[in-house]
Design an enzyme around this catalytic site. Structure first.
Site, PDB file in Angstrom:
ATOM      1  N   GLY A 121      46.209  38.198  41.937  1.00  0.00           N
ATOM      2  CA  GLY A 121      46.705  38.938  40.791  1.00  0.00           C
ATOM      3  C   GLY A 121      47.521  38.138  39.806  1.00  0.00           C
ATOM      4  N   THR A 122      47.527  36.817  39.924  1.00  0.00           N
ATOM      5  CA  THR A 122      48.344  36.007  39.013  1.00  0.00           C
ATOM      6  C   THR A 122      47.885  36.149  37.562  1.00  0.00           C
ATOM      7  OG1 THR A 122      46.959  34.104  39.587  1.00  0.00           O
ATOM      8  CG2 THR A 122      49.088  34.270  40.690  1.00  0.00           C
ATOM      9  N   GLY A 123      46.562  36.129  37.333  1.00  0.00           N
ATOM     10  CA  GLY A 123      46.052  36.236  35.973  1.00  0.00           C
ATOM     11  C   GLY A 123      46.364  37.582  35.348  1.00  0.00           C
ATOM     12  N   CYS A 124      46.201  38.639  36.136  1.00  0.00           N
ATOM     13  CA  CYS A 124      46.515  39.991  35.643  1.00  0.00           C
ATOM     14  C   CYS A 124      47.995  40.099  35.296  1.00  0.00           C
ATOM     15  CB  CYS A 124      46.173  41.035  36.711  1.00  0.00           C
ATOM     16  SG  CYS A 124      44.460  41.006  37.288  1.00  0.00           S
ATOM     17  N   THR A 140      48.558  34.190  45.789  1.00  0.00           N
ATOM     18  CA  THR A 140      48.367  34.119  44.331  1.00  0.00           C
ATOM     19  C   THR A 140      47.429  35.217  43.823  1.00  0.00           C
ATOM     20  OG1 THR A 140      46.581  32.509  44.671  1.00  0.00           O
ATOM     21  CG2 THR A 140      48.790  31.628  44.234  1.00  0.00           C
ATOM     22  N   LYS A 196      44.851  28.678  31.129  1.00  0.00           N
ATOM     23  CA  LYS A 196      45.830  28.579  32.218  1.00  0.00           C
ATOM     24  C   LYS A 196      45.464  27.440  33.172  1.00  0.00           C
ATOM     25  CE  LYS A 196      44.763  32.727  33.126  1.00  0.00           C
ATOM     26  NZ  LYS A 196      44.595  34.119  33.616  1.00  0.00           N
TER      27      LYS A 196
END
Length: 275
Positions: free
Chosen positions: A213-216, A211, A176
């Site tokens: 929690g974006t990866g989760c 931002t 990402k």
């Protein structure tokens, strides 16, 4: 047998509601799949930081996994925060025992505020025990660097890191681009490397602190779409669109790194249909 698509998240609990189990279940709900969960740790956190982490006993993690396996038809699952080598090994052994379908690994290491969510000693365990089992792994650039030992500063080094992750066993690698190699770039690019193809997915970059929690959220959406039978490319495009809208329409909650907006993509779709 129920026609409802059932999925699973194995991760830590975020008391602030923006990441972890809470973000995953919100995302599953918004994508029309039924979410189940196995909690690996309870954290005391908000948008400012992480103040306490209590890991769940291994026997309780095992019991949760068995309970899910005994009563649900899981099509796909994701793994997020695990915290320790012992938990990683416990989860790895149990997911080999049960058929939970497609496996999306989000190697959570550091919270948005900078707090470590994975012990340094556990990185090797994650690489050796879990990564070879993964259908898709979704690290950001710092996580890819930690897992490979390769400093990513251009597309050539990024390609080397992706190759290393695939050599470690991951079938598909999604690196990402939120932590961009070019901080001035107006584009947020995610690179995708699989056995059959290499491509990237772009979105606008937004200058916002919201931002958390974006990866989760991204990996949960990807899990949901794969569980529904969509192709990797279709699932990635939906996950990218989902997280882009979640960031672009912030909720303005908290005094630090605020959570993303999990219902923004649905609202955007509704607006598009009205036009």
């Amino acid at each position: 047998m129920s026609k409802v698509v059932q999925v699973l998240t194995i991760a830590g609990s975020d008391s602030g509601g923006g990441a972890g189990i809470q973000a995953d279940l919100k995302t599953f709900q918004m994508r029309g799949v039924f979410g189940t969960s196995v909690i690996t740790a309870v954290t005391a956190q908000n948008t400012v930081g992480v103040f306490d982490i209590h890991t769940i006993p291994l026997n309780t993690i095992e019991s949760q996994l068995k309970a899910i396996a005994d009563d649900f038809q899981i099509k796909a699952f994701k793994v997020g925060m695990l915290g320790t080598s012992e938990i990683i090994e416990c989860v790895a052994e149990n997911i080999k025992r049960y058929d939970f379908g497609i496996f999306v690994l989000d190697p959570v290491m550091i919270a948005k505020g900078g707090s470590a969510l994975l012990q340094q000693s556990a990185i090797q365990s994650l690489s050796q025990k879990l990564l070879p089992l993964a259908t898709v792994i979704t690290p950001n650039i710092p996580e890819a660097e930690s897992l490979t030992g390769i400093q990513i500063h251009d597309e050539q080094s990024l390609l080397q890191a992706a190759k290393s992750l695939r050599q470690q066993g991951a079938k598909t690698v999604v690196i990402k681009g939120g932590h961009s190699m070019n901080s001035q770039s107006e584009i947020c690019r995610d690179w995708v490397f699989s056995e059959n193809e290499t491509f990237y997915v772009d979105s606008p970059r937004f200058n916002t602190p919201h931002t958390h929690g974006t990866g989760c959220t991204f990996s949960a959406c990807l899990t949901a779409e794969l569980a529904k039978g969509h192709s990797l490319k279709q699932a990635l495009h939906t996950a990218k669109a989902f997280i882009t809208q979640a960031i672009n329409q912030p909720l303005g909650i908290g005094q630090g790194h605020g959570p993303t907006n999990h219902w923004a993509y649905k609202d955007e779709q509704a607006v598009s249909l009205e036009r």
